[in-house]
Motif scaffolding. Structure first.
Motif, PDB file in Angstrom:
ATOM      1  N   GLU A 122       0.826  -1.201   0.000  1.00 12.85           N
ATOM      2  CA  GLU A 122       0.000   0.000   0.000  1.00 12.85           C
ATOM      3  C   GLU A 122       0.863   1.255   0.000  1.00 12.85           C
ATOM      4  N   ARG A 123       1.923   1.267   0.829  1.00 10.64           N
ATOM      5  CA  ARG A 123       2.794   2.439   0.900  1.00 10.64           C
ATOM      6  C   ARG A 123       3.561   2.650  -0.401  1.00 10.64           C
ATOM      7  N   ALA A 124       3.888   1.559  -1.089  1.00 11.38           N
ATOM      8  CA  ALA A 124       4.638   1.669  -2.341  1.00 11.38           C
ATOM      9  C   ALA A 124       3.741   2.026  -3.520  1.00 11.38           C
ATOM     10  N   GLY A 125       2.435   2.000  -3.319  1.00  7.30           N
ATOM     11  CA  GLY A 125       1.510   2.328  -4.392  1.00  7.30           C
ATOM     12  C   GLY A 125       1.411   1.235  -5.442  1.00  7.30           C
ATOM     13  N   GLN A 126       1.619   0.002  -5.023  1.00  9.22           N
ATOM     14  CA  GLN A 126       1.568  -1.144  -5.924  1.00  9.22           C
ATOM     15  C   GLN A 126       0.202  -1.828  -5.822  1.00  9.22           C
ATOM     16  N   LYS A 127       0.018  -2.832  -6.666  1.00 11.82           N
ATOM     17  CA  LYS A 127      -1.178  -3.675  -6.538  1.00 11.82           C
ATOM     18  C   LYS A 127      -1.134  -4.342  -5.172  1.00 11.82           C
ATOM     19  N   THR A 128      -2.223  -4.962  -4.780  1.00 17.07           N
ATOM     20  CA  THR A 128      -2.293  -5.559  -3.454  1.00 17.07           C
ATOM     21  C   THR A 128      -1.381  -6.775  -3.335  1.00 17.07           C
ATOM     22  N   LYS A 129      -1.093  -7.145  -2.102  1.00 22.02           N
ATOM     23  CA  LYS A 129      -0.257  -8.313  -1.841  1.00 22.02           C
ATOM     24  C   LYS A 129      -0.945  -9.574  -2.362  1.00 22.02           C
ATOM     25  N   THR A 130      -2.250  -9.660  -2.218  1.00 17.27           N
ATOM     26  CA  THR A 130      -3.000 -10.820  -2.701  1.00 17.27           C
ATOM     27  C   THR A 130      -2.828 -10.988  -4.207  1.00 17.27           C
ATOM     28  N   PHE A 131      -2.880  -9.885  -4.939  1.00 17.69           N
ATOM     29  CA  PHE A 131      -2.703  -9.914  -6.389  1.00 17.69           C
ATOM     30  C   PHE A 131      -1.340 -10.500  -6.750  1.00 17.69           C
ATOM     31  N   TRP A 132      -0.284  -9.975  -6.124  1.00 16.56           N
ATOM     32  CA  TRP A 132       1.065 -10.455  -6.452  1.00 16.56           C
ATOM     33  C   TRP A 132       1.312 -11.864  -5.947  1.00 16.56           C
ATOM     34  N   LEU A 133       0.724 -12.221  -4.805  1.00 22.55           N
ATOM     35  CA  LEU A 133       0.860 -13.600  -4.322  1.00 22.55           C
ATOM     36  C   LEU A 133       0.209 -14.578  -5.292  1.00 22.55           C
ATOM     37  N   LEU A 134      -0.952 -14.213  -5.803  1.00 23.08           N
ATOM     38  CA  LEU A 134      -1.650 -15.071  -6.753  1.00 23.08           C
ATOM     39  C   LEU A 134      -0.834 -15.240  -8.036  1.00 23.08           C
ATOM     40  N   LEU A 135      -0.359 -14.128  -8.580  1.00 23.28           N
ATOM     41  CA  LEU A 135       0.410 -14.205  -9.824  1.00 23.28           C
ATOM     42  C   LEU A 135       1.720 -14.966  -9.653  1.00 23.28           C
ATOM     43  N   THR A 136       2.481 -14.618  -8.633  1.00 26.10           N
ATOM     44  CA  THR A 136       3.774 -15.289  -8.449  1.00 26.10           C
ATOM     45  C   THR A 136       3.592 -16.737  -7.996  1.00 26.10           C
ATOM     46  N   GLY A 137       2.528 -17.016  -7.261  1.00 25.73           N
ATOM     47  CA  GLY A 137       2.253 -18.401  -6.856  1.00 25.73           C
ATOM     48  C   GLY A 137       1.920 -19.282  -8.045  1.00 25.73           C
ATOM     49  N   VAL A 138       1.086 -18.765  -8.938  1.00 22.92           N
ATOM     50  CA  VAL A 138       0.762 -19.515 -10.159  1.00 22.92           C
ATOM     51  C   VAL A 138       2.012 -19.679 -11.017  1.00 22.92           C
ATOM     52  N   ALA A 139       2.832 -18.634 -11.092  1.00 23.51           N
ATOM     53  CA  ALA A 139       4.074 -18.718 -11.869  1.00 23.51           C
ATOM     54  C   ALA A 139       5.013 -19.770 -11.286  1.00 23.51           C
ATOM     55  N   ALA A 140       5.132 -19.820  -9.964  1.00 23.93           N
ATOM     56  CA  ALA A 140       5.987 -20.818  -9.333  1.00 23.93           C
ATOM     57  C   ALA A 140       5.450 -22.228  -9.576  1.00 23.93           C
ATOM     58  N   PHE A 141       4.138 -22.391  -9.471  1.00 25.17           N
ATOM     59  CA  PHE A 141       3.523 -23.702  -9.708  1.00 25.17           C
ATOM     60  C   PHE A 141       3.750 -24.151 -11.148  1.00 25.17           C
ATOM     61  N   VAL A 142       3.501 -23.259 -12.087  1.00 26.65           N
ATOM     62  CA  VAL A 142       3.701 -23.588 -13.505  1.00 26.65           C
ATOM     63  C   VAL A 142       5.170 -23.916 -13.765  1.00 26.65           C
ATOM     64  N   GLY A 143       6.064 -23.151 -13.152  1.00 29.31           N
ATOM     65  CA  GLY A 143       7.491 -23.410 -13.331  1.00 29.31           C
ATOM     66  C   GLY A 143       7.906 -24.770 -12.812  1.00 29.31           C
ATOM     67  N   VAL A 144       7.422 -25.143 -11.632  1.00 28.46           N
ATOM     68  CA  VAL A 144       7.784 -26.442 -11.049  1.00 28.46           C
ATOM     69  C   VAL A 144       7.211 -27.584 -11.881  1.00 28.46           C
ATOM     70  N   VAL A 145       5.954 -27.454 -12.285  1.00 23.50           N
ATOM     71  CA  VAL A 145       5.333 -28.512 -13.090  1.00 23.50           C
ATOM     72  C   VAL A 145       6.024 -28.635 -14.449  1.00 23.50           C
ATOM     73  N   SER A 146       6.352 -27.507 -15.064  1.00 22.25           N
ATOM     74  CA  SER A 146       7.035 -27.541 -16.356  1.00 22.25           C
ATOM     75  C   SER A 146       8.441 -28.098 -16.228  1.00 22.25           C
ATOM     76  N   MET A 147       9.104 -27.772 -15.124  1.00 27.28           N
ATOM     77  CA  MET A 147      10.445 -28.306 -14.895  1.00 27.28           C
ATOM     78  C   MET A 147      10.392 -29.818 -14.737  1.00 27.28           C
ATOM     79  N   ALA A 148       9.405 -30.304 -14.006  1.00 27.76           N
ATOM     80  CA  ALA A 148       9.247 -31.749 -13.848  1.00 27.76           C
ATOM     81  C   ALA A 148       8.987 -32.403 -15.202  1.00 27.76           C
ATOM     82  N   GLY A 149       8.206 -31.753 -16.028  1.00 28.56           N
ATOM     83  CA  GLY A 149       7.948 -32.286 -17.365  1.00 28.56           C
ATOM     84  C   GLY A 149       9.182 -32.276 -18.236  1.00 28.56           C
ATOM     85  N   ALA A 150       9.989 -31.221 -18.123  1.00 25.86           N
ATOM     86  CA  ALA A 150      11.209 -31.139 -18.920  1.00 25.86           C
ATOM     87  C   ALA A 150      12.216 -32.195 -18.501  1.00 25.86           C
TER      88      ALA A 150
END
Length: 113
Positions: A42-70
């Protein structure tokens, strides 16, 4: 040994290495977002923490699953989902993370470093 087998092997290991880098960046972004306080966003004027947690969490999940597939298919290639996950992690690490560090955790340390 045929030269295309050597080239194919090197290419497969390169894809696995790129997948590993993408996973490390995505997990780093998610972990950094996780330890930041809600008020920092909030102080930094960014999107909410929930927004970034959701995006980075999905990115981490996709990365781990894709790495396992690779690894399972010996470097099947760098997929479109891995590229998207890497972009999300890079955007968080390059943008909001830098601003969040300026606002610190609200403790006694100046500038949040």
């Amino acid at each position: 040994m045929y030269p295309w087998i050597l080239v194919s092997t090197i290419e497969n290991w390169l894809y696995i290495a790129l997948s590993l880098v993408a996973v490390v960046l995505a997990v780093w972004a998610f972990g950094d977002c996780l330890i930041r306080g809600k008020d920092q966003f909030e102080r930094a004027g960014q999107k909410t923490k929930t927004f970034w947690l959701l995006l980075t969490g999905v990115a981490a999940f996709v990365g781990v699953v894709s790495m396992a597939g690779a690894v399972n298919s010996l470097g099947a290639g760098f997929s479109l989902f891995q590229i998207a996950a890497l972009c999300v992690a890079a955007v968080y690490l390059a943008g909001p993370r830098g601003e969040l560090k300026l606002f610190g955790s609200g403790g006694s340390r100046p500038y949040g470093y």
